[in-house]
Design a protein around this motif. Structure first.
Motif, short mmCIF file in Angstrom:
data_model
loop_
_atom_site.label_atom_id
_atom_site.label_comp_id
_atom_site.label_asym_id
_atom_site.label_seq_id
_atom_site.Cartn_x
_atom_site.Cartn_y
_atom_site.Cartn_z
N LEU A 323 46.17 37.10 47.70
CA LEU A 323 46.20 36.89 46.66
C LEU A 323 46.44 38.91 45.89
O LEU A 323 46.57 38.87 44.99
CB LEU A 323 45.24 35.80 45.44
CG LEU A 323 45.68 34.91 45.90
CD1 LEU A 323 44.73 33.77 45.49
CD2 LEU A 323 47.04 34.36 45.63
N GLN A 324 45.94 39.60 46.76
CA GLN A 324 45.67 41.57 46.17
C GLN A 324 47.39 40.87 45.47
O GLN A 324 47.27 41.79 44.34
CB GLN A 324 45.85 41.61 47.05
CG GLN A 324 45.21 43.36 46.71
CD GLN A 324 44.17 43.81 45.80
OE1 GLN A 324 44.04 43.56 44.43
NE2 GLN A 324 42.95 42.95 46.14
N PRO A 325 48.26 41.35 46.17
CA PRO A 325 49.55 41.52 46.07
C PRO A 325 50.53 41.22 44.77
O PRO A 325 50.25 41.64 43.85
CB PRO A 325 50.42 40.88 47.03
CG PRO A 325 49.99 40.70 48.18
CD PRO A 325 48.37 40.76 47.75
N LEU A 326 49.64 40.11 44.01
CA LEU A 326 50.01 39.20 43.15
C LEU A 326 49.22 39.84 42.53
O LEU A 326 49.52 40.18 41.09
CB LEU A 326 49.65 37.53 43.43
CG LEU A 326 49.80 36.52 41.88
CD1 LEU A 326 51.81 37.10 41.44
CD2 LEU A 326 49.29 35.38 42.20
N ASP A 333 43.08 44.19 38.28
CA ASP A 333 42.68 44.57 38.93
C ASP A 333 41.10 43.28 39.91
O ASP A 333 40.85 42.14 39.34
CB ASP A 333 40.52 45.23 37.97
CG ASP A 333 41.66 46.50 38.27
OD1 ASP A 333 42.67 47.60 39.35
OD2 ASP A 333 40.87 47.26 36.94
N LEU A 334 41.09 43.32 41.12
CA LEU A 334 40.96 41.76 42.08
C LEU A 334 39.54 42.59 42.64
O LEU A 334 40.39 43.04 44.04
CB LEU A 334 41.65 41.35 42.66
CG LEU A 334 41.36 40.49 43.31
CD1 LEU A 334 40.70 38.74 42.68
CD2 LEU A 334 42.74 39.21 44.13
N TRP A 335 38.32 41.79 42.62
CA TRP A 335 36.97 42.39 43.26
C TRP A 335 36.67 41.74 43.96
O TRP A 335 36.35 40.43 43.60
CB TRP A 335 36.52 43.24 42.18
CG TRP A 335 37.35 44.26 41.18
CD1 TRP A 335 37.52 44.24 40.68
CD2 TRP A 335 37.14 46.07 41.71
NE1 TRP A 335 37.92 45.55 39.68
CE2 TRP A 335 37.46 46.24 40.62
CE3 TRP A 335 36.95 46.54 43.00
CZ2 TRP A 335 37.70 47.52 41.08
CZ3 TRP A 335 37.11 48.06 43.04
CH2 TRP A 335 37.76 48.39 41.73
N LEU A 336 36.61 41.71 45.19
CA LEU A 336 35.59 41.14 45.69
C LEU A 336 34.32 41.82 46.04
O LEU A 336 34.24 42.72 47.03
CB LEU A 336 35.94 40.63 47.10
CG LEU A 336 35.39 39.65 47.87
CD1 LEU A 336 34.61 38.33 47.17
CD2 LEU A 336 36.14 39.77 49.48
N GLY A 351 39.32 27.15 51.55
CA GLY A 351 40.27 28.35 51.12
C GLY A 351 41.44 28.05 50.42
O GLY A 351 41.63 28.74 49.57
N SER A 352 41.23 26.28 50.07
CA SER A 352 41.95 25.95 48.66
C SER A 352 41.31 26.26 47.28
O SER A 352 41.93 26.72 47.08
CB SER A 352 42.58 24.93 49.63
OG SER A 352 43.04 23.79 48.04
N VAL A 353 40.55 25.99 47.65
CA VAL A 353 39.26 26.79 46.64
C VAL A 353 39.31 27.57 45.94
O VAL A 353 39.74 28.18 44.99
CB VAL A 353 37.82 25.73 46.79
CG1 VAL A 353 37.19 26.29 45.65
CG2 VAL A 353 37.20 24.48 47.54
N LEU A 354 39.30 28.33 47.24
CA LEU A 354 39.32 30.04 46.58
C LEU A 354 40.20 30.38 46.15
O LEU A 354 40.93 30.98 45.39
CB LEU A 354 39.16 30.95 47.61
CG LEU A 354 37.59 30.72 48.89
CD1 LEU A 354 37.06 31.18 49.84
CD2 LEU A 354 36.38 31.58 47.40
N GLY A 359 43.61 32.50 42.10
CA GLY A 359 45.13 32.03 41.95
C GLY A 359 45.28 31.78 40.03
O GLY A 359 45.70 32.81 39.24
N ASN A 360 44.26 30.81 39.50
CA ASN A 360 44.28 30.62 38.37
C ASN A 360 43.73 31.31 37.15
O ASN A 360 43.94 31.93 36.32
CB ASN A 360 43.15 29.22 37.70
CG ASN A 360 43.45 27.90 38.14
OD1 ASN A 360 45.13 27.63 38.47
ND2 ASN A 360 43.34 26.89 38.23
N ALA A 361 42.60 32.47 37.91
CA ALA A 361 42.33 33.38 36.98
C ALA A 361 43.25 34.72 36.73
O ALA A 361 43.53 35.77 36.05
CB ALA A 361 41.18 34.15 37.77
#
Length: 455
Positions: A323-326, A333-336, A351-354, A359-361
Motif C-alpha cells: 500500500l506504500q504506492p497508494l 506518510d505510512l510508517w511501520l 493479510g486481509s485484516v492488515l 487501506g481504510n486509514a
C-alpha cells in the motif's frame, strides 16, 4: 403400519404366544398327572380283584363291586377263569376290554383300547382286566383348552391395549417434536427438551442442530445483504458514468477521464469482491469452530492447531509495501514500527485484516497526514495498532458497525463502504480467538487495535 400399531401387534402376538405356550405346557403336565393317577388306581383295583377272585372259587362276593369305585368313579372289570369270562362288574363297558392281552401270555400290562385305559393282570388260571373310560377326561381337557385359549386371547388383547396406551403416551412428545421441527422459525423452544430418556436426548440434539441451521441461515442472509449493499453503489455509479459518457460524442480528454473513473470503480469492485470472498471463508471457518466446540474445548483447539506459525510483523511489512504506492500518491506518510511477533494463524486472512485496516486509514486520511502501523508482543499476545490522523470514526460506527457487520445508518452517508471491510476484520479476528477495538484517541484521528493469541 405406524410404529404404535406395530408395537401393539408385536406385544399382543408375543404375549399371546407366551401365554398359549405356558397353558399348553400346563395342560400337558395336568393330562399326564391324571393318566398316572388313573393308572395307579386301576392297577391297584386289578391286583385287589385278582386276589379276591383267587380266594373265591365260586361267584365273587358283593364287596368286589366296592373295589371298583374310587372318588365316585366306577371302573369296568372283567374276571376270567380258565380262559372263560367268570365275572363282569362295575360300570357299563365293552364285553372284552383288551382282547389282545387275553390271547397273549404276559403277566400284566397297561394299554389303551377304544377310549379305555386298561390294566390287565393274571395269576394261575385267573385273569383280571380293569378299565377306565377316558372320554370324560378328554372332554374336560378340551373344555379346559378352549376356555384357556379364550381367556388368554382376552388377556393378550388387554395387554396390547395397555401397551398401546403407554406407547401413545410415550410417542406423544415425539410426535409433537416432529411437528415442531417442520417449522424452523416457529417461536418458542422445542417440546420435550426437559424429558429424560431417548426422546429428551433427541429433542436436545435437534434443538442444537436447528440452532446451528438458524445461525447459518442468518449468516447467509447477512452475507447477501452485505454483498448487495456494498456492490450496489459502485455498480450504479459505473453504469451511470458509462451512460453519461456514451450519451454524446466526446473529445479524447473526456473519454480518458471517463476511463480513469471506470478504472477506479473497477478497482473498488475488485476490492469489494475480495472482501466478500474473505468474509465467506471466515464465516465457514467460524462455523466449523463453533460446531466442534459443542464436543468440548479440546476439539475446538484441534481445529486451530493445523494453522502454521506466522510472524505478524512480517505480514504487516508486506501489507505496508503493497500500500506504500497508494500512500505516496495521496501525499501520506505510512510508517511501520514494532518487533517480531510470532503467532499461529492463516497468513492470507491476517493479510486481509492488515490490508483492510491500513487501506481504510489511507482512504480517510487527508492529504499531508500520516498512518502509523505498530506490531508488538504484549503479555503473551500479539497486538496490532493502526492509527491515522483522519477526522476519526463517525458517530454511531463505534457501537453499531460491528453488531452485524453492517455500516451504521449515519456512518453510511459519510463513509461509503465502511461496513464490509470491518466485517471482514471482525470475522477473521474472532476465528483466531482475538479481540478488536475502535476508538478516537484524545490526540485526534482514528485508532484500531487488534489483540491475537501469541504463538
Amino acid at each position: 403400519m405406524t410404529l404404535r400399531a406395530r408395537l401393539t401387534l408385536l406385544t399382543f402376538s408375543i404375549l399371546l404366544l407366551s401365554l398359549l405356550a405356558s397353558a399348553g405346557v400346563a395342560g400337558t403336565v395336568l393330562w399326564r398327572l391324571e393318566l398316572s393317577s388313573i393308572t395307579r388306581q386301576i392297577e391297584a383295583q386289578a391286583s385287589a380283584l385278582l386276589a379276591v377272585a383267587r380266594a373265591t372259587p365260586g361267584t365273587l362276593p358283593d364287596r368286589a363291586e366296592d373295589l371298583l369305585e374310587v372318588d365316585g368313579i366306577t371302573a369296568v372289570a372283567r374276571v376270567y377263569g380258565g380262559g372263560r369270562l367268570r365275572w363282569a362288574g362295575g360300570a357299563a363297558g365293552p364285553d372284552i376290554l383288551d382282547p389282545g392281552w387275553l390271547t397273549g401270555t404276559a403277566g400284566q400290562g397297561i394299554s389303551r383300547v377304544d377310549g379305555y385305559l386298561v390294566s390287565s393282570t393274571r395269576a394261575g388260571n385267573s385273569a383280571v382286566q380293569v378299565g377306565r373310560n377316558l372320554l370324560p377326561l378328554e372332554r374336560s381337557m378340551r373344555l379346559y383348552a378352549l376356555v384357556t385359549a379364550l381367556t388368554l386371547v382376552l388377556l393378550s388383547a388387554l395387554g396390547g391395549a395397555l401397551v398401546a396406551r403407554e406407547v401413545r403416551r410415550t410417542l406423544r412428545p415425539l410426535e409433537a417434536l416432529a411437528a415442531r421441527v417442520q417449522t424452523l422459525d416457529a417461536p418458542g423452544p422445542l417440546p420435550a427438551l426437559t424429558l429424560g430418556g431417548e426422546v429428551g436426548a433427541l429433542a436436545r440434539a435437534l434443538d442444537a442442530s436447528l440452532g446451528a441451521l438458524r445461525a447459518e441461515r442468518e449468516r447467509e442472509t447477512l452475507f447477501l445483504a452485505s454483498a448487495s449493499h456494498e456492490l450496489r453503489t459502485p455498480v450504479t455509479a459505473l453504469l451511470a458514468d458509462l451512460e453519461h459518457t456514451l450519451a454524446r460524442p466526446r473529445p479524447p480528454q473526456e473519454m480518458h477521464a471517463a476511463l480513469e473513473r471506470t478504472q477506479r470503480t473497477a478497482s473498488r469492485l475488485r476490492l469489494l469482491t475480495g472482501n466478500l470472498m474473505t468474509l465467506t471463508r471466515t464465516q465457514r471457518l467460524g462455523t466449523w469452530g463453533r460446531e466442534t466446540q459443542h464436543s468440548g474445548t479440546q476439539r475446538l483447539e484441534s481445529t486451530l492447531s493445523p494453522w502454521p506459525p506466522v510472524d505478524l510483523l512480517t505480514l504487516a511489512g508486506e501489507a505496508v509495501d503493497l500500500l506504500q504506492p497508494l500512500a505516496l500518491r495521496q501525499g501520506l506518510d505510512l510508517w511501520l514500527d514494532g518487533q517480531a511477533t510470532p503467532l499461529r494463524g492463516d497468513s492470507a486472512l491476517l493479510g486481509s485484516v492488515l490490508e483492510n485496516l491500513i487501506g481504510n486509514a489511507l482512504k480517510f486520511t487527508p492529504h499531508g497526514g500520516e498512518v502509523q502501523v505498530r506490531v508488538v508482543p504484549e503479555n503473551g499476545s500479539a497486538r496490532l495498532t493502526v492509527q491515522d490522523s483522519a477526522p476519526g470514526f463517525p458517530g454511531g460506527a463505534l457501537t453499531e458497525a460491528f453488531v452485524r457487520g453492517e455500516t451504521a445508518a449515519g456512518a453510511a452517508a459519510a463513509v461509503e463502504g465502511f461496513g464490509l471491510g470491518l466485517a471482514v476484520v471482525r470475522q477473521v479476528v474472532e476465528i483466531h480467538g482475538g479481540t478488536l477495538t475502535l476508538d478516537n484517541p484524545p490526540g485526534g484521528g482514528a485508532r484500531v487495535q487488534v489483540s491475537l493469541p501469541g504463538g
